[in-house]
Write a protein that holds these residues in place. Sequence first.
Motif, PDB file in Angstrom:
ATOM      1  N   GLN A  58      32.520  39.891  45.622  1.00 59.21           N
ATOM      2  CA  GLN A  58      31.772  39.622  46.614  1.00 59.21           C
ATOM      3  C   GLN A  58      30.267  39.887  46.564  1.00 59.21           C
ATOM      4  O   GLN A  58      29.555  39.174  47.071  1.00 59.21           O
ATOM      5  N   ARG A  59      30.047  41.236  45.940  1.00 55.38           N
ATOM      6  CA  ARG A  59      28.641  41.666  45.835  1.00 55.38           C
ATOM      7  C   ARG A  59      28.041  40.803  44.999  1.00 55.38           C
ATOM      8  O   ARG A  59      26.883  40.476  45.235  1.00 55.38           O
ATOM      9  N   LEU A  60      28.676  40.306  43.903  1.00 54.93           N
ATOM     10  CA  LEU A  60      27.951  39.432  43.061  1.00 54.93           C
ATOM     11  C   LEU A  60      27.536  38.254  43.537  1.00 54.93           C
ATOM     12  O   LEU A  60      26.336  37.700  43.244  1.00 54.93           O
ATOM     13  N   ASN A  61      28.414  37.553  44.540  1.00 57.74           N
ATOM     14  CA  ASN A  61      27.982  36.398  45.105  1.00 57.74           C
ATOM     15  C   ASN A  61      26.774  36.556  45.912  1.00 57.74           C
ATOM     16  O   ASN A  61      26.013  35.736  46.131  1.00 57.74           O
ATOM     17  N   MET A  94      28.131  41.916  31.092  1.00 58.28           N
ATOM     18  CA  MET A  94      28.091  42.603  32.211  1.00 58.28           C
ATOM     19  C   MET A  94      28.513  42.033  33.618  1.00 58.28           C
ATOM     20  O   MET A  94      29.072  42.823  34.221  1.00 58.28           O
ATOM     21  N   MET A  95      28.033  40.774  33.503  1.00 59.55           N
ATOM     22  CA  MET A  95      28.297  39.906  34.725  1.00 59.55           C
ATOM     23  C   MET A  95      29.921  39.578  34.972  1.00 59.55           C
ATOM     24  O   MET A  95      30.192  39.789  35.927  1.00 59.55           O
ATOM     25  N   LYS A 127      34.990  41.715  38.060  1.00 60.06           N
ATOM     26  CA  LYS A 127      35.971  42.462  37.994  1.00 60.06           C
ATOM     27  C   LYS A 127      35.694  43.496  39.187  1.00 60.06           C
ATOM     28  O   LYS A 127      36.738  43.649  39.847  1.00 60.06           O
ATOM     29  N   ALA A 128      34.564  44.350  39.173  1.00 57.88           N
ATOM     30  CA  ALA A 128      34.248  45.237  39.889  1.00 57.88           C
ATOM     31  C   ALA A 128      34.226  44.925  41.380  1.00 57.88           C
ATOM     32  O   ALA A 128      34.720  45.470  42.455  1.00 57.88           O
ATOM     33  N   ASN A 129      33.522  43.742  41.629  1.00 56.69           N
ATOM     34  CA  ASN A 129      33.095  43.325  43.026  1.00 56.69           C
ATOM     35  C   ASN A 129      32.607  41.774  43.128  1.00 56.69           C
ATOM     36  O   ASN A 129      31.389  41.657  43.070  1.00 56.69           O
ATOM     37  N   PHE A 189      25.897  38.562  29.820  1.00 53.39           N
ATOM     38  CA  PHE A 189      26.829  37.871  30.169  1.00 53.39           C
ATOM     39  C   PHE A 189      28.375  38.818  30.431  1.00 53.39           C
ATOM     40  O   PHE A 189      29.063  38.618  31.412  1.00 53.39           O
ATOM     41  N   ARG A 203      32.288  41.995  33.774  1.00 52.47           N
ATOM     42  CA  ARG A 203      32.769  43.138  34.409  1.00 52.47           C
ATOM     43  C   ARG A 203      32.286  43.416  35.918  1.00 52.47           C
ATOM     44  O   ARG A 203      33.009  43.947  36.740  1.00 52.47           O
ATOM     45  N   ALA A 204      31.288  42.808  36.152  1.00 58.09           N
ATOM     46  CA  ALA A 204      30.803  43.142  37.878  1.00 58.09           C
ATOM     47  C   ALA A 204      31.617  42.034  38.406  1.00 58.09           C
ATOM     48  O   ALA A 204      32.001  42.386  39.547  1.00 58.09           O
TER      49      ALA A 204
END
Lengths: 400, 253
Positions: free
Chosen positions: A237-240, A227-228, A233-235, A225, A230-231
């Motif tokens: 759009q990529r996560l979507n 890590m998600m 925050k990082a990007n 959770f 932080r992801a």
Amino acid sequence: MFGLDKKDTMLLLLVAALTALAPFLLNPFPEGSALAQFNAGYPDLMQRFVIFGIFAIGFNILFGLTGYLSFGHAAFLGVGSYAAVWMFKLLSMNVLPAIVLAVVMSGLFALLIGYVSLRRSGIYFSILTLAFAQMMFALAYSVLTPITGGETGLQLALDDPRILDGGVETGGNIPVPGLFGMEMRDSVQLELGAWVFTFNFGYYFAAVVMLIAFYIAIRIFRSPFGMMLRAIKANQQRLNYTGLNTRPYTLAAFVISGMYAGLAGALMASMDPLAGAERMFWTASGEVVLMTILGGVGTLIGPILGAGAIKYMENIISKINSDILHNWFAFLPDGLEDLLVTLVYPFIGKGWHLTLGIIFMLVVIFLPGGLVEGGQRVARLFKSKKTDSSAAKPQTEPGE
Amino acid sequence: MKILEVKDVNKRFGGLKALSEVNLSVEENTVHAIIGPNGAGKSTLLNCLVGKLIPDTGSVMFNGQSVLGRAPHEINQMGISRVFQTPEIFGDLTVMENMMIPCFAKRDGAFELNAISSVQSQKDIIEHAEHVLDDMNMLDKRHMVASAMSRGDKRRLEIGMCLSQEPRLLLLDEPTAGMARADTNNTIDLLKEIKSKRDITIVIIEHDMHVVFSLAERITVLAQGTPLVEDTPENIKGHPKVREAYLGESSGH
């Protein structure tokens, strides 16, 4: 240990040791000496250190991990305080039910506010949370006076029902919050020569709660959770486009951090059973942002350090007055003494905000990673000095 | 079997007709390229496939199900993965973490509140992520912060992240844009290798004719929002309409 790796266990034990020994560590100067006013080891201030530590740890789960900057988190602190005081009034002076209700209530408010605010990101999200918090402040201050006590705040009264404490004799005094017979204000003093150390039950109770809260935060940081988050925050759009729905993740982070704020609010009410609307004011929301950034955004221990640093300045620097300054500079010739006092005076007493502002600017400009980065740099400096003296091997260590 | 069917899709942006009456069908397990000059509507079409845009009219069916009105994450969960024109990765995270995230999405779905167990205890995810990294020849870089890598490596990582989800359809939006010739050739080889190793349908939008003719089995030429022709690479090369609309303008290829 406890499902943590070695480094995190060390960190947890370090924080545990620091909080346990705080009455000694924060009172390094003997009573009555000129430096005694820098002692911070009195119960009231130590309680504030750990309570605001909890507040900042929770805020960091939202801001540090997801990057969503909430400017209204003090609202949840206020909700927690009101809920706790109501539990003292209605149910019992035991702090446990008060803490449970405070966490639940602040979680519910966070769910509602987060659901609406998280429809936007960036500055719009910050403004939405700020607007919600200010609305709640306005409600608490005037409209909801029967529930919140309005301007005077919510206080305990002798004739409160206290259903569970029915049989307890109060002796004509308003009872104080406690935990199974121990009162939060109970203190033991230890005199060692010129030093006086105070061990306060309320402080140690809050410290244990903070350690639990800190432990949970470490687990969240190290979990899938976390890590998600932080992801996000990082990007985002990529996560979507990686098949993950970011909305429930941010909402869960928002609710968790709101519950931390509620917990802090409940502890504040436990130490001093009074809840006022000013606790929800936007400056209080801004303060936790400062604490987190000053300590180190997204680091584990940073928010605790930041909370400690700001509360220390607020309470210690603001107590220095011109007489004390004159005392310090008394060894100088008269003209020089007056000049120095005049120069320093704006930064002390009520001017402590000025000192805080300068320190905050220096940290943000030179140590963007906050006090934690400062600590890392010092540690690296020592490390490289050691290796320099032991062997002349080339320094190409990668940055940590 | 047709895995992707686009029927009569129209999309307007104000007065601009970006897509008009687009029909496209992609056969399963083929590499299908969409080419066309700038402004032909290639990216708009791709965005309609992944849920970023919703067509004004028409239908988009993937594997027999409509994708219209679904959010990007839902479409991904249906089996469509997308590679962006500029590599979109999680820059602040390590290469290994980048690879683990799609593995989590594949295993746990769009949302899972797994806040107590540690990442390190997820052995199956770690194993899967390391396996894909190894496949991509990136295992030695797994502790690197992703943003510190070269552009070619970022592209490689992004493709690997998509493949780790074992998608049925992989969409590539100009995967070699802005790449040096050597990196472009590496990417072509990588995609060929991917295709040879597994059952996967690839739809690729590309400017570079070298890439298109090295990879594609079918090519659709898009011009001014409408498909001109759809044919095999050999026939496209000689097609007069295509030469006029596209190849004629970029004689360099």
